[in-house]
Motif scaffolding. Structure first.
Motif, PDB file in Angstrom:
ATOM      1  N   ILE A 293      35.028  37.894  49.135  1.00 14.57           N
ATOM      2  CA  ILE A 293      34.623  36.523  48.852  1.00 14.57           C
ATOM      3  C   ILE A 293      33.231  36.490  48.231  1.00 14.57           C
ATOM      4  O   ILE A 293      32.961  35.693  47.326  1.00 14.57           O
ATOM      5  N   ASP A 294      32.342  37.363  48.679  1.00 15.20           N
ATOM      6  CA  ASP A 294      31.001  37.402  48.095  1.00 15.20           C
ATOM      7  C   ASP A 294      31.065  37.715  46.603  1.00 15.20           C
ATOM      8  O   ASP A 294      30.328  37.128  45.809  1.00 15.20           O
ATOM      9  N   GLY A 295      31.950  38.626  46.218  1.00 13.56           N
ATOM     10  CA  GLY A 295      32.117  38.953  44.802  1.00 13.56           C
ATOM     11  C   GLY A 295      32.674  37.790  44.007  1.00 13.56           C
ATOM     12  O   GLY A 295      32.277  37.560  42.866  1.00 13.56           O
ATOM     13  N   VAL A 296      33.618  37.060  44.610  1.00 16.84           N
ATOM     14  CA  VAL A 296      34.181  35.873  43.946  1.00 16.84           C
ATOM     15  C   VAL A 296      33.089  34.828  43.750  1.00 16.84           C
ATOM     16  O   VAL A 296      32.947  34.247  42.667  1.00 16.84           O
ATOM     17  N   MET A 297      32.297  34.597  44.785  1.00 12.11           N
ATOM     18  CA  MET A 297      31.223  33.603  44.689  1.00 12.11           C
ATOM     19  C   MET A 297      30.167  34.024  43.665  1.00 12.11           C
ATOM     20  O   MET A 297      29.677  33.201  42.896  1.00 12.11           O
TER      21      MET A 297
END
Length: 79
Positions: free
Chosen positions: A12-16
């Protein structure tokens, strides 16, 4: 993530991170046709059979979708 040769994000951090980066670099203009992009990502995701990955397709738009009927059909078909 902005890299068509390696379009992966880690968690999720990469998506954000990809989302926030895209807000600074994406220039919106038309026509806006989502169905081809949805279908392309869905075909790619369907090729991963072992369940080891999940896919998030983030679409940023100015609200004007040129192929609304095809986009709706694509979303229904790939869901």
């Amino acid at each position: 993530n902005g890299n068509p040769q390696n379009p992966y994000c880690h968690g999720i951090d990469g998506v954000m991170e990809a989302y926030y980066r895209s807000l600074k670099s994406v220039q919106l203009y038309g026509p806006t046709n989502f169905a081809p992009v949805i279908n392309h990502v869905a075909r790619y995701a369907a090729s991963i059979k072992d369940g080891s990955q999940y896919f998030v397709l983030l679409i940023i738009t100015d609200g004007v979708i040129s192929d609304m009927a095809q986009t709706k059909e694509s979303i229904v078909n790939v869901s």
